[in-house]
Design a protein around this motif. Structure first.
Motif, PDB file in Angstrom:
ATOM      1  N   TYR A 267       0.413  -1.235  -0.190  1.00  0.00           N
ATOM      2  CA  TYR A 267       0.036   0.149  -0.064  1.00  0.00           C
ATOM      3  C   TYR A 267       0.961   1.222   0.296  1.00  0.00           C
ATOM      4  CZ  TYR A 267      -3.745   3.177   1.127  1.00  0.00           C
ATOM      5  OH  TYR A 267      -4.938   4.137   0.671  1.00  0.00           O
ATOM      6  N   LEU A 268       1.793   1.199   0.794  1.00  0.00           N
ATOM      7  CA  LEU A 268       2.493   2.159   0.724  1.00  0.00           C
ATOM      8  C   LEU A 268       3.876   2.781   0.049  1.00  0.00           C
ATOM      9  CD1 LEU A 268       4.211   2.105   4.111  1.00  0.00           C
ATOM     10  CD2 LEU A 268       2.430   3.227   3.316  1.00  0.00           C
ATOM     11  N   GLU A 269       3.630   1.230  -1.626  1.00  0.00           N
ATOM     12  CA  GLU A 269       4.009   1.434  -2.755  1.00  0.00           C
ATOM     13  C   GLU A 269       3.604   2.248  -2.962  1.00  0.00           C
ATOM     14  OE1 GLU A 269       6.955  -1.052  -6.286  1.00  0.00           O
ATOM     15  OE2 GLU A 269       6.056  -1.482  -4.005  1.00  0.00           O
ATOM     16  N   ALA A 313      -5.195   6.588  -2.533  1.00  0.00           N
ATOM     17  CA  ALA A 313      -3.573   5.191  -3.609  1.00  0.00           C
ATOM     18  C   ALA A 313      -4.434   4.655  -4.916  1.00  0.00           C
ATOM     19  CB  ALA A 313      -3.512   4.087  -3.130  1.00  0.00           C
ATOM     20  N   ASN A 314      -5.101   6.080  -5.714  1.00  0.00           N
ATOM     21  CA  ASN A 314      -5.141   5.758  -6.789  1.00  0.00           C
ATOM     22  C   ASN A 314      -4.574   6.004  -8.180  1.00  0.00           C
ATOM     23  OD1 ASN A 314      -4.941   8.129  -7.379  1.00  0.00           O
ATOM     24  ND2 ASN A 314      -6.652   8.948  -6.952  1.00  0.00           N
ATOM     25  N   ASN A 315      -2.916   6.186  -8.344  1.00  0.00           N
ATOM     26  CA  ASN A 315      -1.672   5.906  -9.050  1.00  0.00           C
ATOM     27  C   ASN A 315      -0.771   5.215  -8.670  1.00  0.00           C
ATOM     28  OD1 ASN A 315      -1.446   7.016 -11.527  1.00  0.00           O
ATOM     29  ND2 ASN A 315      -0.629   9.411 -10.934  1.00  0.00           N
ATOM     30  N   GLY A 316      -1.638   3.692  -8.397  1.00  0.00           N
ATOM     31  CA  GLY A 316       0.121   2.979  -8.378  1.00  0.00           C
ATOM     32  C   GLY A 316       0.262   2.719  -9.360  1.00  0.00           C
ATOM     33  N   ARG A 317       1.262   1.998 -10.494  1.00  0.00           N
ATOM     34  CA  ARG A 317       1.312   0.996 -11.587  1.00  0.00           C
ATOM     35  C   ARG A 317       2.534   0.785 -10.690  1.00  0.00           C
ATOM     36  NH1 ARG A 317       0.599   7.085 -14.660  1.00  0.00           N
ATOM     37  NH2 ARG A 317      -1.728   7.306 -14.855  1.00  0.00           N
ATOM     38  N   ASN A 712      -7.404  -5.343   1.335  1.00  0.00           N
ATOM     39  CA  ASN A 712      -6.096  -5.690   0.217  1.00  0.00           C
ATOM     40  C   ASN A 712      -6.347  -5.426  -0.838  1.00  0.00           C
ATOM     41  OD1 ASN A 712      -5.390  -7.632  -1.951  1.00  0.00           O
ATOM     42  ND2 ASN A 712      -6.682  -9.453  -0.837  1.00  0.00           N
ATOM     43  N   THR A 713      -4.852  -4.226  -1.236  1.00  0.00           N
ATOM     44  CA  THR A 713      -4.035  -3.747  -1.870  1.00  0.00           C
ATOM     45  C   THR A 713      -4.610  -4.354  -3.052  1.00  0.00           C
ATOM     46  OG1 THR A 713      -2.560  -1.914  -2.119  1.00  0.00           O
ATOM     47  CG2 THR A 713      -2.157  -3.053  -1.446  1.00  0.00           C
ATOM     48  N   LEU A 714      -3.583  -5.672  -2.749  1.00  0.00           N
ATOM     49  CA  LEU A 714      -3.522  -6.889  -4.061  1.00  0.00           C
ATOM     50  C   LEU A 714      -4.514  -7.197  -5.564  1.00  0.00           C
ATOM     51  CD1 LEU A 714      -1.055  -9.189  -3.088  1.00  0.00           C
ATOM     52  CD2 LEU A 714      -0.826  -7.156  -3.958  1.00  0.00           C
ATOM     53  N   GLN A 715      -6.023  -7.432  -4.195  1.00  0.00           N
ATOM     54  CA  GLN A 715      -7.499  -7.867  -5.081  1.00  0.00           C
ATOM     55  C   GLN A 715      -7.783  -7.229  -3.656  1.00  0.00           C
ATOM     56  OE1 GLN A 715      -8.117 -11.020  -6.402  1.00  0.00           O
ATOM     57  NE2 GLN A 715     -10.018 -11.847  -6.538  1.00  0.00           N
ATOM     58  N   MET A 716      -8.880  -6.003  -4.545  1.00  0.00           N
ATOM     59  CA  MET A 716     -10.103  -5.243  -3.720  1.00  0.00           C
ATOM     60  C   MET A 716     -10.996  -6.642  -3.582  1.00  0.00           C
ATOM     61  SD  MET A 716      -9.588  -1.102  -4.404  1.00  0.00           S
ATOM     62  CE  MET A 716     -10.805  -1.659  -6.418  1.00  0.00           C
ATOM     63  N   VAL A 717     -11.861  -6.825  -4.501  1.00  0.00           N
ATOM     64  CA  VAL A 717     -12.670  -7.277  -4.347  1.00  0.00           C
ATOM     65  C   VAL A 717     -12.699  -8.716  -5.343  1.00  0.00           C
ATOM     66  CG1 VAL A 717     -14.436  -5.329  -4.067  1.00  0.00           C
ATOM     67  CG2 VAL A 717     -14.034  -5.865  -6.104  1.00  0.00           C
TER      68      VAL A 717
END
Length: 737
Positions: A267-269, A313-317, A712-717
């Protein structure tokens, strides 16, 4: 941008205008006649060690003059020990046009990097040398941004110069957007948004200090609180005894936010990447709201400053490097040529209601013959293969490695890049054809982590995508009310994917089974009438770097009242969404990036919905074709209502209402009164279905988006069972009740 040799017969008038302009006084040709300018540049043309270039924008507009020279054959040779691989460079950006057209923001930086890219494109060049006038502080700053290091002042025949050098590595490692000023703004904006949205989702509770002043932890700030627990936090007002560091702010709230320990780093990344993306846009994208009012479709697309308005956090890439960002991020606005591979028909899928080869011919014309000849040259039969577009990043980082065995046995055959150029859209993996805008969008798989999901595409999942899209389009086109509103969908007409790899043979779905697939979506360009133009609906919640809102500028430029503008927009957007829900139990995911506005005189008069295959649901037990059955979601009445309350009211319109209220354009209460009028007018026109859902209920369940990503920042849903994934935090007041 591209550079071509200067042609004095063609370019003299333009060149004379540029080099004699008052802004070009360091060029040394003030007051020169055209004959004198020609004489100077004929000397360069006759010198085999010195070259002049004219630089053009991608649309063919002349933008700059560049010169390259060999220092060993110049005046510099007596001032330093010239190394093999040294290349001298001068650059002049075109002065402002005399017609007073708006200055293009960030142009000088873009030109400078284009010239540096051109210099280092020659593999023999190891170092670029410059010698600007010591008085030219502006170019000294640009040089430093690009990695130049000043060695010393030297005396040349016409100036005292800063002798400066930039190695290839220094240039490649230069990151002009990662500077203290840009990151301070980025940190302030992200912390302000985090406070606003985490407060909205009842994760934190700032303490009121009176007079719109609040405090949370060590941070004091000014904010406006509107109904629906909508917070508008002023980034400039943030004050703290310590530094305003968004990463420290988030990590300090780990337990409060409920971030699992093992996912905190991820998430911090995403937060760090979001900060870096903001800093990049602040540095390189400077279009004003007033400029965007008149901009074309793709300029608006690339000018957006952030992703989803609700996610922090909407611009991770995660996966993109610096060069990837510059080449493939939508805000970079760079033309992209997709890579193409051929895959065995026996080990792949293709779904299209028509002839497969005719589809390829329509999409890339004569290039199909080139690809077939490539296959034959390797002793392969083109009849055994079909064609699949690949994101360049995906080919380099995944397919040539992760699918190496399939490439080696010619089940996957690398071909060539596309003849057409594309532009990445806000969704990163979707591309718009800029050379042939009438041709389809292309959506590719890309194994980049962004906003809670790996952005892959499952071939198995997509087999139903074209039939689903056609079924939805038939429903929409067959509904008189939707036709009257001008509501349309952009169909995903064809899908393809490779399934012959070891990852698919395991029978276990994973990120690896979503790495090689693509689909084609209709372009809206052929559907426009005279006087209509397009813009992503995300633009309505866009503010430029100076804080000016595009929606406010559109309303001002339209010449109609704010109330009339919003009412027209609601008829184009809100009324069709309500009708689909009540008449057909059909729900979309109608946030900003998923809709395209059709504007007339700067007013949204109709909309196109897209991303149909992945984000549509039928919430009843009506008969459906077998291949469409996937989108059925039998659920409660309350959850059906959330398709409006959460996805439209809370997820999108809340932000637009806040912008118009803050800008003094339309009060919050008036905005929602117009929304209520739209819903009630629909009920009056369609009394038989008006009571199927209680859209005027006083409150609704508060479904929270950031809580999903934080969990779950890897798969929200779970895409296959989204309802069970939702997280609630009490209720919100219904703004139209």
């Amino acid at each position: 941008m591209n550079l071509v040799p200067l042609d004095l017969d063609r370019d003299l008038d333009l060149l004379h205008t540029w080099v004699t302009h008052p802004r070009s006084h360091y060029w040394g040709l003030q007051g020169a006649t055209p004959a004198r300018v020609r004489e100077e540049y004929q000397k360069i043309a006759g010198n085999p060690h010195h070259h002049a270039w004219l630089g053009y924008d991608d649309d063919g507009t002349p933008l700059f003059l560049a010169e390259t020279y060999e220092p060993a054959h110049s005046e510099l040779a007596s001032h330093y020990d010239v190394r093999p691989g040294d290349l001298g460079m001068h650059v002049l950006v075109a002065p402002p046009a005399p017609d007073l057209s708006p200055k293009r923001s960030g142009l000088t930086s873009a030109v400078f990097r284009a010239v540096m890219d051109f210099c280092f494109a020659d593999s023999k060049v190891d170092r670029v040398v410059v010698e600007p006038d010591v008085r030219n502080e502006a170019i000294a700053r640009k040089n430093a941004e690009a990695g130049f290091v000043e060695e010393r002042h030297i005396e040349l025949h016409d100036k005292t110069a800063r002798l400066s050098f930039c190695t290839r590595a220094a240039y490649e490692m230069s990151v002009p957007h990662l500077n203290p000023a840009a990151f301070e703004i980025a940190n302030r904006q992200l912390i302000a948004k985090a406070i606003a949205e985490f407060s909205h989702e009842r994760l934190i509770a700032p303490v009121s200090l009176g007079d719109d002043r609040y405090e949370f932890g060590q941070i004091a700030f000014t904010a406006r609180r509107l109904p629906m627990e909508h917070w508008i936090v002023d980034p400039a007002s943030l004050a703290s005894d310590g530094s305003l560091d968004a990463l420290d702010f988030i990590s300090g709230l780990r337990e409060t936010l409920g971030i699992p320990t093992q996912l905190l780093g991820t998430y911090l990344e995403e937060i760090s990447a979001t900060l870096a993306g903001t800093a990049w846009k602040l540095t390189h994208r400077r279009e004003t709201a007033d400029e965007l009012v008149h901009a074309d479709f793709q300029t608006i697309e690339s000018a957006m400053t952030e992703g989803h308005p609700g996610f922090v956090a909407n611009n991770g890439r995660i996966g993109f490097g610096l060069k990837d960002h510059a080449a493939f991020a939508p805000e970079a606005g760079k033309p992209v040529r997709l890579r193409w591979v051929a895959v065995l028909k026996s080990e792949s899928i293709f779904v299209y209601d028509g002839d497969e080869r005719a589809h390829y011919l329509a999409e890339f014309g004569d290039t199909l013959d080139h690809y077939e000849r490539q296959l034959r040259s390797r002793g392969l039969n083109p009849d055994d293969y079909r064609y699949l577009p690949v994101h360049p990043w995906q080919w380099e980082h995944k397919l040539a490695v992760t699918f190496a065995a399939e490439v080696a046995r010619r089940a996957i055959v690398p071909l060539d890049e596309s003849a057409d150029r594309y532009r990445a859209q806000q969704s990163i993996r979707t591309f718009f054809n800029i050379d042939r805008p009438d041709r389809h969008y292309v959506k590719t798989a890309i194994a980049v982590q962004n906003m809670g999901f790996m952005r892959g595409l499952s071939p198995k999942y997509m087999q139903a995508t074209p039939p689903i899209n056609q079924w939805v389009a038939d429903v929409v086109n067959g509904d008189e009310e939707l036709r009257a509103c001008g509501f349309g969908v952009l169909r995903e007409l064809a899908a393809t994917g490779y399934v012959g790899d070891a990852y698919h043979r395991t029978g276990t779905p994973s990120a690896y089974t979503k790495m090689l697939a693509a689909l084609w979506r209709e372009s809206p360009i052929p559907m426009l009438a005279e006087g209509e133009r397009l813009a992503t609906m995300a633009s309505l919640v866009h503010r430029d770097r100076d804080g000016n809102a595009l929606a406010t500028a559109l309303i001002r430029e339209s010449g109609v009242s704010a109330a009339e503008w919003v009412a027209t927009y609601f008829r184009a957007y809100l009324r069709p969404i309500v009708h689909c829900l009540l008449q057909h139990d059909l729900a979309f995911m109608p946030h900003g990036e998923n809709l395209i506005l059709v504007l007339e005189n700067h007013v949204p008069t109709r909309v196109f919905m897209k991303d149909i295959g992945e984000e549509v649901a039928v919430m009843n037990d009506q008969p459906l074709p077998g291949e469409v059955e996937r989108i059925r979601m039998i659920t409660s009445v309350e959850l059906k209502e959330l398709a409006l309350f959460t996805d439209v009211f809370d997820g999108y319109l809340r932000h637009l209402a806040g912008i118009l209220d803050t800008d003094g354009v339309l009060p919050w209460a008036d905005f929602w009164a117009l929304a209520g009028d739209c819903v009630r007018e629909h009920a009056k026109d369609h009394p038989a279905i008006a009571t199927r859902l209680d859209l005027l209920r006083p409150t609704f369940a508060h479904s929270c988006l950031n809580r999903l990503q934080l969990r779950n920042t890897l798969q929200m849903v779970d895409i296959a069972d989204q309802e069970s994934s939702l997280i609630y935090a009490g209720e919100l007041e219904n703004p139209i009740a």
